[in-house]
Design a protein around this motif. Sequence first.
Motif, PDB file in Angstrom:
ATOM      1  N   SER A  12      21.770 -56.192 -27.793  1.00  0.00           N
ATOM      2  CA  SER A  12      21.307 -55.255 -28.871  1.00  0.00           C
ATOM      3  C   SER A  12      20.480 -54.565 -29.295  1.00  0.00           C
ATOM      4  O   SER A  12      19.951 -53.629 -29.068  1.00  0.00           O
ATOM      5  N   ILE A  13      19.734 -54.906 -27.787  1.00  0.00           N
ATOM      6  CA  ILE A  13      17.999 -54.551 -27.809  1.00  0.00           C
ATOM      7  C   ILE A  13      18.093 -52.876 -26.449  1.00  0.00           C
ATOM      8  O   ILE A  13      17.309 -52.313 -27.065  1.00  0.00           O
ATOM      9  N   LEU A  14      19.092 -52.752 -25.482  1.00  0.00           N
ATOM     10  CA  LEU A  14      19.055 -52.095 -24.916  1.00  0.00           C
ATOM     11  C   LEU A  14      19.175 -50.328 -25.883  1.00  0.00           C
ATOM     12  O   LEU A  14      17.573 -49.078 -25.589  1.00  0.00           O
ATOM     13  N   PRO A  15      19.902 -50.648 -26.976  1.00  0.00           N
ATOM     14  CA  PRO A  15      20.013 -49.142 -27.528  1.00  0.00           C
ATOM     15  C   PRO A  15      18.989 -47.964 -28.802  1.00  0.00           C
ATOM     16  O   PRO A  15      18.571 -47.122 -29.243  1.00  0.00           O
ATOM     17  N   ASN A  16      17.572 -49.653 -28.843  1.00  0.00           N
ATOM     18  CA  ASN A  16      16.962 -49.373 -29.538  1.00  0.00           C
ATOM     19  C   ASN A  16      15.737 -48.740 -28.485  1.00  0.00           C
ATOM     20  O   ASN A  16      14.757 -50.079 -28.106  1.00  0.00           O
ATOM     21  N   PHE A  17      15.249 -47.875 -28.677  1.00  0.00           N
ATOM     22  CA  PHE A  17      13.943 -47.756 -27.975  1.00  0.00           C
ATOM     23  C   PHE A  17      12.906 -48.161 -27.839  1.00  0.00           C
ATOM     24  O   PHE A  17      11.844 -48.503 -27.087  1.00  0.00           O
ATOM     25  N   SER A  18      12.310 -48.573 -29.192  1.00  0.00           N
ATOM     26  CA  SER A  18      10.976 -49.108 -29.624  1.00  0.00           C
ATOM     27  C   SER A  18      11.532 -50.644 -29.441  1.00  0.00           C
ATOM     28  O   SER A  18      10.534 -51.647 -28.587  1.00  0.00           O
TER      29      SER A  18
END
Length: 298
Positions: free
Chosen positions: A133-139
Amino acid sequence: MGSALLGHFRNIFFSILCFVFCYLIGSLVDENTIGQGQTSLVMIAMFISFTVHIFLYIPSYIFQTEKFYDLTGSFTYFLTLSTVLYLKYLAVSSNLELRSILIYACVMMWTFRLGSFLFWRVLKDGEDKRFRSILPNFSQLFMTWMLSATWVFIQSLTALVAITTLNKVDFGLLGVLGLIIWVMGFSVEVVADNQKTKFRSDLKNKDKFITTGLWSISRHPNYVGEIMLWIGISIMALPVLTGYQYGSLISPLFSFLLIYYVSGVRMLEDRANKKWGNNEKYQDYKRNTPIFFPKIPK
């Protein structure tokens, strides 16, 4: 849309906070340490840590991969401490004392062993599930990389101060005690990792949880070993610390808080509860096995 923007703002703010925290604590504990020009070697190490992580965050987001995340942490440990030790070597005319050499060697042994183990594991598994779930969210991904930069600097802070301090004290009994604790902690971490790897490699144990070996006295013995070895390094460093340098002893405490509440124990416990929460044998294991601090075997 508004909640997404708020989330990005929160992640960026926390990332900046990580840098500011490291800058302030580094500036506090670098008194009476060796410098390069107007900058202490401790602060140089901090800048190296954040520079490496910011630089490698870019391909991580572009190519949506976490495979070199853990390896980056190990490489940064190597780069920061090696740079600091080399600059000290130049500053003291090649006269490195035993404490600096041993502390450096201990950190290198730990980081090469752990980094290669984690890198091999993520290649074998194909992914690090924490990053789904972290990779797609740039921030959020940026915040994760900044947290790693903070981890490298704060966790190695006691070692950095001990290596760069101008105070000179014989290695002594306290140093020997710290080295013994480091060896014990390193051994516990290696044995626990190997036991779990061997357990998971057996197809008969697919979707099962390990309860044997060191895992019978603690649900996370590998993390116990990691905390022990950093306590050992802090004890080795203790005799040469003075004044605000004692603030560098935040290292093992920071390591415990990060492992227990952020990146390790909490996440693994949540994952295990989702997977085996209705399994009576797992509930028995939880009731009879401490989550962290080992019980005394009968």
